[in-house]
Write an enzyme that holds these catalytic residues in place. Structure first.
Site, PDB file in Angstrom:
ATOM      1  N   VAL A   1       5.094   3.710  -4.150  1.00 19.23           N
ATOM      2  CA  VAL A   1       4.914   2.755  -5.244  1.00 19.23           C
ATOM      3  C   VAL A   1       3.757   3.200  -6.145  1.00 19.23           C
ATOM      4  O   VAL A   1       3.896   3.280  -7.374  1.00 19.23           O
ATOM      5  CB  VAL A   1       4.683   1.329  -4.701  1.00 19.23           C
ATOM      6  CG1 VAL A   1       4.374   0.365  -5.835  1.00 19.23           C
ATOM      7  CG2 VAL A   1       5.900   0.855  -3.900  1.00 19.23           C
TER       8      VAL A   1
ATOM      9  N   ASN B   1       0.810  -1.225   0.000  1.00 20.16           N
ATOM     10  CA  ASN B   1       0.000   0.000   0.000  1.00 20.16           C
ATOM     11  C   ASN B   1       0.838   1.268   0.000  1.00 20.16           C
ATOM     12  O   ASN B   1       0.332   2.357   0.299  1.00 20.16           O
ATOM     13  CB  ASN B   1      -0.941  -0.008   1.208  1.00 20.16           C
ATOM     14  CG  ASN B   1      -2.041  -1.030   1.037  1.00 20.16           C
ATOM     15  OD1 ASN B   1      -2.764  -1.016   0.045  1.00 20.16           O
ATOM     16  ND2 ASN B   1      -2.142  -1.956   1.973  1.00 20.16           N
ATOM     17  N   SER B   2       2.108   1.129  -0.327  1.00 20.37           N
ATOM     18  CA  SER B   2       3.018   2.275  -0.291  1.00 20.37           C
ATOM     19  C   SER B   2       2.576   3.410  -1.212  1.00 20.37           C
ATOM     20  O   SER B   2       2.238   3.192  -2.377  1.00 20.37           O
ATOM     21  CB  SER B   2       4.415   1.794  -0.698  1.00 20.37           C
ATOM     22  OG  SER B   2       5.164   2.848  -1.273  1.00 20.37           O
ATOM     23  N   ASN B   3       2.591   4.637  -0.686  1.00 20.69           N
ATOM     24  CA  ASN B   3       2.289   5.798  -1.521  1.00 20.69           C
ATOM     25  C   ASN B   3       3.367   6.012  -2.571  1.00 20.69           C
ATOM     26  O   ASN B   3       3.085   6.498  -3.669  1.00 20.69           O
ATOM     27  CB  ASN B   3       2.216   7.070  -0.664  1.00 20.69           C
ATOM     28  CG  ASN B   3       0.892   7.218   0.063  1.00 20.69           C
ATOM     29  OD1 ASN B   3      -0.061   6.509  -0.239  1.00 20.69           O
ATOM     30  ND2 ASN B   3       0.839   8.124   1.013  1.00 20.69           N
TER      31      ASN B   3
END
Ligand SMILES: *Cc1c(COP(=O)(O)O)cnc(C)c1O
Length: 337
Positions: free
Chosen positions: A85, A81-83
């Site tokens: 990425v 859920n990385s911003n």
């Protein structure tokens, strides 16, 4: 004089003189907290609908170098859920560079950012790394890079969160944008609150302020790493800044570090945070996300009261509200309480 030369170097690195460059200017406006009229928010969340503000700034100086060096693929590392990425999926694709995600997971259920990522990247093209193997992710990445090198593919590896030397000029752009805001609104900020993941942007703000002698007290809310990690990163960023500008930095402005007053561990949420998100929406008219901006707002509110901070205060809303899409089924949002 020096300030102008510094600003020019930042603009050049972000190619701000070209028509297709990212927009790195955001406005400020007042919040109405505690009946005061000297607390402001900087709307870096408005820099892009889908890319978080901090990431847009970092990518703004990384991408021109990738294009210049004719990089074919960029390995982007992070949580599902990385911003960073999800942001890279947008900024790289827009620029015709292939994203190769190496992600911690797979998650049991794709929601929010990880679900949105499916729009950009095919599942088969995601390299999932299990939690047990996460510490040895470099081995997997190196073997991918070696395999591609044999075929003449040029690869760049973007570290988690985008804490990289090439992200420095873009990260510094926020300083000049704050100076512009101050001038246009005829206000000088005594205190600036900013959230910190890897700390790249917060550290750049400190290093850049040191170079131009800006006197502001910086309040950094440490969301992902520890205070020690922040200090380590700060040393690195000071070095990057010295190299970039060919200067030596002797002292940096006063700064304070805080852990969030709610949801201390990175990515953790609870009903207090969701209630605050609703409160910020109703009172301030602003969308915040539970991972970064809501924790910054809550911690700033607490700190302003706790330390009786006066003078002009600026909160930086770094964006990321799209992550909220993964939490919309939270019972708090049923509005039944
Ligand atoms: C990534 C991110 C941050 C943290 O940025 P760093 O430069 O890594 O400290 C803060 N807010 C949002 C919304 C982000 O996406």
């Amino acid at each position: 004089m020096y300030r102008n030369g510094f600003h020019k170097k930042v603009e050049e690195a972000c190619r701000l003189d070209t028509a297709e460059s990212f927009n790195l200017q955001s406005r400020i406006h007042r919040l109405h907290w505690f009946g005061r009229s000297d607390i402001w928010v900087k709307r870096d969340d408005e820099l892009s609908f889908g890319v978080s503000g901090t990431k847009l700034r970092k990518h703004a100086s990384i991408i021109p170098v990738l294009k210049q060096e004719e990089i074919d693929e960029v390995i982007v590392i992070g949580g599902a859920n990385s911003n960073n990425v999800l942001s890279a999926a947008q900024t790289l694709t827009e620029n015709g560079i292939k994203i190769i995600p190496f992600l911690l997971g797979p998650p049991s259920q794709k929601q929010g950012n990880s679900r949105l990522l499916s729009l950009f990247v095919d599942d088969e093209d995601i390299h999932w790394i299990s939690r047990q193997q996460w510490t040895e992710r470099e081995t997997q990445i190196n073997s991918y890079v070696d395999g591609k090198k044999g075929h003449g593919v040029k690869i760049f590896v973007l570290p988690e969160g985008g804490h990289h030397r090439l992200a420095l000029p873009g990260s510094l752009s926020i300083l000049f944008d704050i100076l512009r805001n101050e001038k246009e609104s005829e206000v000088n900020f005594d205190h600036i609150f900013i959230d910190s993941g890897t700390g790249m942007v917060a550290q750049s703000l400190l290093a850049g302020s040191a170079v131009i002698g800006k006197n502001t007290i910086f309040h950094n809310v440490i969301l992902a790493d520890s205070f020690e990690d922040f200090e380590k990163g700060l040393k690195q960023v000071i070095q990057y800044t010295e190299d970039f500008l060919q200067v030596s930095i002797k002292s940096i402005p006063e700064y304070k570090l805080y852990y969030p007053v709610v949801g201390r561990s990175f990515g953790s949420t609870n009903s207090t945070i969701f209630k605050e998100i609703r409160c910020i929406a109703r009172e301030d008219g602003i969308l915040t996300d539970p991972v970064y901006s809501a924790k910054l707002f809550i911690t700033a509110k607490h700190t302003i009261q706790d330390q009786s901070l006066d003078g002009n205060i600026l909160l930086i809303h770094s964006g990321g509200a799209l992550a909220l899409s993964g939490f919309l089924d939270n019972p708090v949002f049923d509005n039944e309480e």
